[in-house]
Scaffold this motif. Structure first.
Motif, PDB file in Angstrom:
ATOM      1  N   SER A  42      -4.959  -3.225  -5.728  1.00  0.00           N
ATOM      2  CA  SER A  42      -5.302  -4.647  -5.669  1.00  0.00           C
ATOM      3  C   SER A  42      -6.545  -4.938  -6.490  1.00  0.00           C
ATOM      4  CB  SER A  42      -5.484  -5.110  -4.225  1.00  0.00           C
ATOM      5  OG  SER A  42      -6.560  -4.425  -3.628  1.00  0.00           O
ATOM      6  N   LEU A  69      -9.850  -6.781  -3.557  1.00  0.00           N
ATOM      7  CA  LEU A  69      -8.997  -7.082  -2.408  1.00  0.00           C
ATOM      8  C   LEU A  69      -9.609  -8.185  -1.566  1.00  0.00           C
ATOM      9  CD1 LEU A  69      -6.529  -6.438  -0.653  1.00  0.00           C
ATOM     10  CD2 LEU A  69      -7.907  -4.687   0.467  1.00  0.00           C
ATOM     11  N   ALA A  72      -9.076 -11.421  -3.311  1.00  0.00           N
ATOM     12  CA  ALA A  72      -7.667 -11.826  -3.195  1.00  0.00           C
ATOM     13  C   ALA A  72      -7.375 -12.408  -1.818  1.00  0.00           C
ATOM     14  CB  ALA A  72      -6.758 -10.631  -3.480  1.00  0.00           C
TER      15      ALA A  72
END
Length: 113
Positions: A42, A69, A72
Motif C-alpha cells: 500500500s 497506508l 490511504a
C-alpha cells in the motif's frame, strides 16, 4: 512400582517438539509477513502521490512504514464521508451515469459493485 511404558527415543521427542513449535509459530509468522507485505504494497501505491512537504521522510533520515497506508485510510474515510451526504451522492450518481455509458467498463463496474 515400576513404570512399564516404553520411552520414546530422543530423536522422536525432538521431532514432535519441533512440529509442535512449527504449528504454534507458523500462523504468527505468516500473519506478520502478510501484514508487513500489505503495508509495503500500500505504501508503494500511495507514497508517490504524497507531496514532499507532507512526507515525513523528507524531514527524517528513515522511512516510516505504513505512512502511505495511513494516508490511504484517511482518504478513503473522507471519500466515504463525502459520499454519504447529498453532494457526494450526486457526484457518485454522476460518476455512475458516466460509467454506464462505457460498454466494457460498465460490465466490469457492475461485477465489482
Amino acid at each position: 512400582m515400576a513404570d512399564n511404558t516404553p520411552r520414546m527415543p530422543v530423536a522422536t521427542r525432538l521431532r514432535n517438539n519441533f512440529l509442535a513449535g512449527l504449528i504454534i509459530c507458523a500462523p504468527i509468522a505468516i500473519t506478520i509477513w502478510l501484514t508487513w507485505t500489505f503495508i509495503h504494497w500500500s505504501d508503494s501505491w500511495v507514497r508517490p502521490y504524497i507531496p514532499a512537504r507532507w512526507n515525513p521522510e523528507s524531514y527524517l533520515n528513515f522511512a516510516i512504514p505504513g505512512f502511505g497506508l495511513l494516508i490511504a485510510v484517511v482518504l478513503i474515510t473522507v471519500v466515504g464521508f463525502l459520499g454519504k451526504n447529498l453532494i457526494g451522492q450526486s457526484i457518485v450518481r454522476f460518476g455512475e451515469s458516466v460509467v454506464q455509458r462505457m460498454p466494457l467498463v460498465r460490465t466490469i463496474y457492475r461485477s465489482v459493485k
